[in-house]
Design a protein around this motif. Sequence first.
Motif, short mmCIF file in Angstrom:
data_model
loop_
_atom_site.label_atom_id
_atom_site.label_comp_id
_atom_site.label_asym_id
_atom_site.label_seq_id
_atom_site.Cartn_x
_atom_site.Cartn_y
_atom_site.Cartn_z
N HIS A 5 26.03 19.82 -4.75
CA HIS A 5 25.76 21.23 -4.94
C HIS A 5 24.78 21.75 -3.88
CE1 HIS A 5 27.92 20.92 -8.66
NE2 HIS A 5 27.07 20.05 -9.14
N GLY A 6 24.95 21.29 -2.67
CA GLY A 6 24.14 21.78 -1.56
C GLY A 6 22.82 21.06 -1.38
N HIS A 7 22.46 20.13 -2.28
CA HIS A 7 21.18 19.44 -2.21
C HIS A 7 21.38 17.96 -1.90
CE1 HIS A 7 18.36 22.53 -3.89
NE2 HIS A 7 19.51 23.04 -4.27
N ALA A 8 20.49 17.41 -1.09
CA ALA A 8 20.43 15.98 -0.84
C ALA A 8 19.01 15.52 -1.13
CB ALA A 8 20.83 15.65 0.60
N SER A 9 18.87 14.52 -2.00
CA SER A 9 17.55 14.06 -2.42
C SER A 9 17.19 12.76 -1.73
CB SER A 9 17.53 13.86 -3.94
OG SER A 9 17.78 15.08 -4.61
N PHE A 10 15.91 12.64 -1.37
CA PHE A 10 15.42 11.46 -0.68
C PHE A 10 14.17 10.93 -1.37
CE2 PHE A 10 17.88 13.66 2.49
CZ PHE A 10 18.46 12.66 3.24
N LYS A 11 14.11 9.61 -1.51
CA LYS A 11 12.91 8.91 -1.93
C LYS A 11 12.54 7.97 -0.78
CE LYS A 11 14.13 9.20 -6.80
NZ LYS A 11 14.50 8.45 -8.04
N LEU A 12 11.43 8.28 -0.13
CA LEU A 12 11.12 7.65 1.15
C LEU A 12 9.76 6.96 1.13
CD1 LEU A 12 12.23 10.65 3.39
CD2 LEU A 12 13.56 8.57 2.95
N LYS A 13 9.58 6.04 2.07
CA LYS A 13 8.30 5.42 2.36
C LYS A 13 8.15 5.32 3.88
CE LYS A 13 8.04 2.49 -1.80
NZ LYS A 13 7.86 1.09 -2.29
N MET A 35 0.90 -4.54 -23.60
CA MET A 35 1.14 -4.26 -22.18
C MET A 35 0.25 -5.16 -21.32
SD MET A 35 3.38 -1.89 -22.36
CE MET A 35 3.97 -0.72 -23.59
N SER A 36 0.82 -5.69 -20.29
CA SER A 36 0.04 -6.52 -19.38
C SER A 36 -0.85 -5.64 -18.50
CB SER A 36 0.96 -7.35 -18.50
OG SER A 36 1.70 -6.51 -17.62
N ASP A 37 -1.91 -6.25 -18.00
CA ASP A 37 -2.79 -5.52 -17.08
C ASP A 37 -2.02 -5.05 -15.85
OD1 ASP A 37 -4.88 -5.87 -18.77
OD2 ASP A 37 -5.81 -7.51 -17.65
N ALA A 38 -1.06 -5.88 -15.40
CA ALA A 38 -0.27 -5.51 -14.22
C ALA A 38 0.51 -4.22 -14.47
CB ALA A 38 0.69 -6.64 -13.86
N THR A 39 1.06 -4.09 -15.67
CA THR A 39 1.81 -2.87 -16.00
C THR A 39 0.89 -1.67 -16.04
OG1 THR A 39 3.38 -4.16 -17.31
CG2 THR A 39 3.31 -1.80 -17.71
N ILE A 40 -0.29 -1.85 -16.61
CA ILE A 40 -1.24 -0.74 -16.71
C ILE A 40 -1.69 -0.30 -15.32
CG2 ILE A 40 -3.53 -0.07 -17.55
CD1 ILE A 40 -3.06 -2.10 -19.85
N PHE A 41 -2.05 -1.26 -14.48
CA PHE A 41 -2.49 -0.91 -13.13
C PHE A 41 -1.34 -0.32 -12.32
CE2 PHE A 41 -5.97 -4.14 -13.77
CZ PHE A 41 -7.00 -3.21 -13.73
N LYS A 42 -0.15 -0.82 -12.53
CA LYS A 42 1.01 -0.28 -11.82
C LYS A 42 1.21 1.20 -12.15
CE LYS A 42 5.99 -1.01 -11.08
NZ LYS A 42 7.17 -1.82 -11.46
N TYR A 43 1.04 1.54 -13.41
CA TYR A 43 1.19 2.95 -13.81
C TYR A 43 0.08 3.81 -13.22
CZ TYR A 43 2.08 7.06 -16.64
OH TYR A 43 2.37 8.35 -17.05
N CYS A 44 -1.14 3.28 -13.24
CA CYS A 44 -2.27 4.05 -12.72
C CYS A 44 -2.10 4.37 -11.23
CB CYS A 44 -3.57 3.28 -12.92
SG CYS A 44 -4.07 3.09 -14.65
N LEU A 45 -1.50 3.46 -10.48
CA LEU A 45 -1.38 3.64 -9.04
C LEU A 45 -0.07 4.30 -8.62
CD1 LEU A 45 -2.73 0.17 -7.87
CD2 LEU A 45 -3.95 2.35 -7.86
N ALA A 46 0.86 4.44 -9.55
CA ALA A 46 2.19 4.91 -9.20
C ALA A 46 2.22 6.42 -8.97
CB ALA A 46 3.18 4.55 -10.31
N GLY A 47 3.23 6.84 -8.22
CA GLY A 47 3.50 8.27 -8.08
C GLY A 47 4.32 8.76 -9.27
N CYS A 86 0.80 -1.23 0.00
CA CYS A 86 0.00 0.00 0.00
C CYS A 86 0.84 1.28 0.00
CB CYS A 86 -0.92 0.02 1.21
SG CYS A 86 -2.09 -1.35 1.27
N ARG A 87 1.95 1.26 0.69
CA ARG A 87 2.69 2.51 0.88
C ARG A 87 3.26 3.04 -0.43
NH1 ARG A 87 6.16 -1.13 4.65
NH2 ARG A 87 7.70 -2.06 3.25
N ARG A 88 3.36 4.34 -0.50
CA ARG A 88 3.83 5.00 -1.70
C ARG A 88 5.15 5.72 -1.46
NH1 ARG A 88 -1.87 7.79 -3.62
NH2 ARG A 88 -2.80 5.95 -4.59
N ILE A 89 5.91 5.81 -2.52
CA ILE A 89 7.14 6.59 -2.46
C ILE A 89 6.79 8.07 -2.51
CG2 ILE A 89 9.24 7.20 -3.70
CD1 ILE A 89 9.48 4.39 -4.66
N PHE A 90 7.41 8.86 -1.68
CA PHE A 90 7.32 10.31 -1.81
C PHE A 90 8.74 10.87 -1.81
CE2 PHE A 90 7.21 9.28 2.66
CZ PHE A 90 8.00 10.23 3.29
#
Length: 693
Positions: free
Chosen positions: A283-291, A442-454, A216-220
Motif C-alpha cells: 500500500h505504498g509503504h516499505a518498512s525497515f528495521k535497521l542497525k 523472570m530471569s535477570d537477563a530478561t529484565i535487563f533485556k527489556y530495560c535496554l530494548a527499543g 551495543c547497537r540498537r534496532i531503529f
Amino acid sequence: MANEEKDSVEYYSLLKDFRAEIEVQEGAFSLCFWLYLMSSTAFPARLIQVQSGATEGAPFLVLSEKKKMVLLPLGIVHKEAPETCDLTSLSEVPHVAMETEFPMEKWIHIGCEVSSDFVLLHIDGEIAGKRAMSPLFNKDSISGGLTKITLVCGGGDDNSLQGYVHNHKVLPLTSSIMEYYAKDPPLQLSIDNSSASEIEEGSDGVWSIVGGKASCRRIFSLDVVLLDAFSHPINKELEVIASLVYADNGAPVEKTSDGEAPLLASQDGVEFASCDRPSKMLHGHASFKLKISQLSSKCDNRMFRIMFHMPKLETYPFLKAFSPPIRCISRNRSTRMSSRLWKRPASANDQLNLSQLSGLDDETLELHHSSIHEEKLSPSSKRCRLGQDDECNSHSRTANQVKNVVRRSDSLEELDDSQTDSENPEARNSALKSTSSSRNPMSDATIFKYCLAGLTEKTLLLKEISSTVSNEELLSFSHQVSLYSGCSHHRHQIAMAKQLIEEGNKAWNLISQNKHQVPWESVVFEIEEQFMKIAACNSRALTQQDFELLRRIAGCQEYLAQENFEKMWCWLYPVALTLSKDWINTMWSSTSPKWIEGFITKEEAETSLQGSRGLQESGTFVLRFPNSRSWPHPDAGSLVVTYVGSKHTIHNKLISLDQMFSFAEREKNAKPLQDMLLAEPELSRLGRIIRSR
C-alpha cells in the motif's frame, strides 16, 4: 515487476531533452507539464526557449534571478525578443511571474496559456499570473501568420540546468489545464517521519543512532512511502533497498574492520546486509528495521545518511529518499555526552508553576493539590523519537519529581545530580534483596533485556512473555523492570500487555474472518464497538474524523491487513483504557463542554488556537491524545494539554496518567481533573476544535 517499473517511469525524461512541436490554432495554444528541478540548478536560467526560424533562441519560460518562474508572451517570442535575452532585465518586457520562489526537488505542475491577447501562467492547478496584451503589442504577434512553434530546453550543453519533465501535453483549445493537472501525477519516494523510532534528533537536525558492535547497537525503525504529487500513497509492487552513504559526498560507507556491512537489516532477530534484504512495498509503504555497525568515530567523525532507492530506478533522484545526517555513536559515548550537557536542578522541593517556566526549553506543569505526596523516581535517559510529538516523552522522568502530573519534554536529556534510592547503594541493595526473596519467574537477563530494548524489541518481548505467564507474574515483571530501570511509568504498559494482546487477537479474528485483508469501510463499525466496550462509554461514538486519524495511524488505505490493525490497536487500546477510568470517563462523555477533543493531531490542536487575528487569548487550551504514542511506549494513552501561554506562544504538555491514577486511588476526595487544570495559572478557558463536516 518489469511492467510495474515500466509504467512507473515511462513518461519521465530529462529537461535537457524537452521538445514540443506546437500547431498554433487561432493565434493561441496551451501547454502543460510536471517539472522537477534539482537544487544544483543555476539561476537565472532559460528553461524553455523557441526554436522557430528567426526567433530561434528567444526565451519562453525562464527562472529569474529571484528563482521565480516567468512566462513570456508570444509577441516577445515572435518579434521583440533579442537573440540573446538578458534574463536579469525581464522587468523591461511584458511577462507574468509567480509571486513566490519556485520549489526545488519537488514536482510542480506548470501550465502555459498563450495567445495574442493574453498570457496565463498556472502553477499546481492555480493561476499564478495573467497579463493582457495591448492591441499595439498584438499587431505583429503570431496571429499575424506564425502557425507552428517548436519549444526546446534552453539550458545548452553546460549541464547547469538539471531537471526532469513528466507528461508534457500540448492541449486543444477546448481543453482545460486544470483537467490535466489531476491526470497521471508523477511519483516521489519519501521518508515517513511519523514511523521513526529509536532515533534521537538534535537541535541541529542531526540524527544520533546507537551503533557499533553487535552487543551495543540498537534496532531503529523507518518507513518510506511512495507518493504521487498530491501526497497520496501509490500501491505498486516494488522493492526498496536501504544503504549507508556519507553525508558529505554520497559515497558508500565502507565495511567495518571485521568485514561487516555498515548497514544491517534485522528480520526475525537475524541480521543481514541491508543491500541483500530489500523491503517490499505494501500500500505504498516499505518498512525497515535497521542497525548501523559502523561508527562515525571510526570514519574520521564523518556523518552518514541512509539512502533508500528502488532497484533499476536509482537514476531518478525523485525515486530516492535520504535521511537527515546521522551521527552513529556508541552507547557509552551517548550516556557520557548526555550527562555532561544537560542536567536538572538537584533540589526536590523546588515547585515551579507554568508562569515560572514559560520560555524555558524544558517545562513541567504541576497540578497543585495539597494532598499530593512527594514521589521519588530515579533518573532515566531520554530519547526523542523522530516524528513523534516533541512535547512528551516519559523517558525524561527524573529523580525527586514533586507532584508532577503534567509535564512537557523536548530533545534535551535530563539527569539529576541528587541521589535517589536507586542510586544509593544501601537503599538499592535493600530493595534488591527484598525482591529477590520473592518468587520471580523472570530471569535477570530478561529484565535487563527489556530495560535496554527499543520499542520494537519491547513489543516482541512482551508478546512472548504474555503468552506464557499469568497476570500476577506480569505485574511482578513490571515491578522488576521499574526497579532496575528506575522508571516506574513502564508498569502501566507492561500490566496491560496480556489483555491488550488477547483482546486484539480476538478483535482481528472477528474482523478478518480468516482473510488476509478486509475493506476498511467494513471494519469501522467493529472498531467502534470494541473501542466503546473497552472505554466503558456508550454515549459518545467515534466521528468520521476520528476514523480518518485511525486509518493514518494504521497506515492503510482501502484495505486493512493484520499488520495495519496491530499498529492501530496498539494506539487505540491504551487510549480506550485511559478513558475507562472514572476521572477521564466523565470528561470524555461530556460534550457540552467538550473537555476532551476527538482523535486530532498536534497541528489541528495548534491551528484551533489560532484565530483569524492571531492566537486566541492566553490560557485557552484543548486536551488531546498524542497520536505518536503507541503501546508499549510509556506515554501511550496519555493526554496532552495544548494551550496558549502568557507570552502568546503555543505549548504542548503531557499529563502523567500513572501518577494521576495512583493519586486518585489514594485520595477519595481529590478534585476532578478539569478543576485541577483550571486551577493552573496559565490555563483559564477551554478552547474548541472546529472541524469541517
